[in-house]
Design an enzyme around this catalytic site. Structure first.
Site, mmCIF file in Angstrom:
data_model
loop_
_atom_site.group_PDB
_atom_site.id
_atom_site.type_symbol
_atom_site.label_atom_id
_atom_site.label_comp_id
_atom_site.label_asym_id
_atom_site.label_seq_id
_atom_site.Cartn_x
_atom_site.Cartn_y
_atom_site.Cartn_z
ATOM 1 N N GLU A 291 -36.092 -32.776 -69.036
ATOM 2 C CA GLU A 291 -35.716 -32.762 -67.616
ATOM 3 C C GLU A 291 -36.959 -32.864 -66.719
ATOM 4 O O GLU A 291 -36.923 -33.498 -65.670
ATOM 5 C CB GLU A 291 -34.927 -31.482 -67.284
ATOM 6 C CG GLU A 291 -33.563 -31.404 -67.938
ATOM 7 C CD GLU A 291 -32.560 -32.390 -67.360
ATOM 8 O OE1 GLU A 291 -32.800 -33.608 -67.472
ATOM 9 O OE2 GLU A 291 -31.534 -31.947 -66.823
ATOM 10 N N THR B 4 -31.928 -37.320 -59.071
ATOM 11 C CA THR B 4 -31.981 -35.853 -58.967
ATOM 12 C C THR B 4 -33.200 -35.407 -58.168
ATOM 13 O O THR B 4 -33.115 -34.496 -57.339
ATOM 14 C CB THR B 4 -32.013 -35.240 -60.385
ATOM 15 O OG1 THR B 4 -30.822 -35.641 -61.059
ATOM 16 C CG2 THR B 4 -32.081 -33.734 -60.354
#
Ligand code: HSE
Length: 314
Positions: A128, A181
């Site tokens: 991530e 994101t």
């Protein structure tokens, strides 16, 4: 074991009130990957289908996680990886998390299950970081543990598995635009007033209690987000209309899936979830917005071995 085929589920993070702290895994959607041991100690991504993603090991989260784990375990092998993406990056459905978690899970299989789920979550969080610059755990933990999870603490990492009523069904609409994101995190205020914080953590408590006791009214009252949704909803076409239509059709609640642009609703039973899907469909059809829609139960399983392969992987 020389080869492993894995499925890693798509996930809905935040679940309205639990920004960066809650997530659940979907049964009906996810990525598939094939990992084969090689003699060279390299990680080679030889095939990617379904999305345009980098083949370079250091730029693809699958490669980043695999390399990290092979180094950490001092493995005497490398891997060749084939990736089949069933949903797009930038969807809000944990695309990078499915890749990162699937990679962590698969490498662990090849290592003979050396690592625990919490350790796999930590490795996947590094994926991530590579994908969006933040070590977020809500999507990756849901993709590894399955079911509903709560990230009770980031330091030290503490993942709590929350039971949920089997009747819960998610309806998710994904407008075919990409929201990164990294960008979607920038619109969140770094500080919130104490009154907002009180309202938010009270809803998290309510949601967790409702999930434990199958109290659908309490789940419904708690699916409210005062933190991320107000800041992000302008990034999503016709968000309020889609959300209101879902609730009018009987959804317990609706909100942004992860960092968007997908919108999720939770319903008590498939019939309501289908009606919700129809209402969501109608809005985007009328507005001429390209979209995909999914109806899925919550998966009680995270990443898993699949055999025989169910995609074009070979
Ligand atoms: N909790 C994260 C966010 C999920 O909302 O930014 C990222 O997909």
């Amino acid at each position: 074991m020389n080869q492993v085929r894995v499925f890693a589920p798509a996930t809905v993070a935040n679940v309205s009130c639990g920004y960066d702290a809650m997530g659940f895994a979907l049964q009906a959607l996810g990525d598939e990957m094939l990992f084969t041991k090689t003699e060279s100690k390299e990680v080679v991504i030889s095939k990617i289908e379904g999305a345009k993603l980098p083949f370079s090991t250091d730029k693809n989260v699958v490669g980043v996680v695999a390399k990290l784990m092979l180094e950490d375990s001092k493995a005497n092998f490398g891997v060749d990886v084939q990736i089949f993406k069933n949903f797009k990056p930038g969807s809000g459905l944990g695309s990078s998390a499915a890749s990162a978690s699937g990679s962590a899970f698969a490498i662990n299989q090849l290592l003979g299950n050396k690592y625990s789920n919490i350790e796999l979550t930590k490795f996947a969080m590094q994926g991530e970081v590579a994908a969006c610059g933040s070590a977020i755990a809500d999507n990756v933990a849901a993709a590894i543990y399955g079911g509903f999870i709560l990230v009770r603490s980031y330091d030290p990492l503490d993942i709590i598995e929350i039971p949920s009523p089997p009747e819960l069904v998610a309806t998710i609409i994904h407008p075919q635009i990409e929201v990164k994101t990294e960008d979607s995190r920038k619109v969140i205020e770094p500080e919130i007033p104490i009154k907002t914080a009180i309202a938010q953590w009270a809803n998290v408590g309510g949601l967790i209690s409702g999930l434990h006791t199958s109290d659908f009214d309490l789940i419904s009252r708690s699916l409210v987000d005062y933190v991320a949704e107000p800041a992000r909803k302008h990034l999503i076409p016709h968000f309020d209309e889609v959300k209101n239509a879902a609730i009018e059709q009987g959804a317990l609640g609706a909100g942004i899936s992860g960092s968007g642009p997908s919108i999720f609703a939770l319903s008590n039973g498939v019939e309501t979830a289908n009606n919700v899907a129809e209402a969501m469909n109608t809005i985007y059809k009328d507005k001429g917005i390209d979209y995909k829609i999914y109806i899925s139960r919550i998966s009680n399983q995270g990443a898993k071995v699949i055999n025989p392969v169910s995609t074009s992987l070979q």
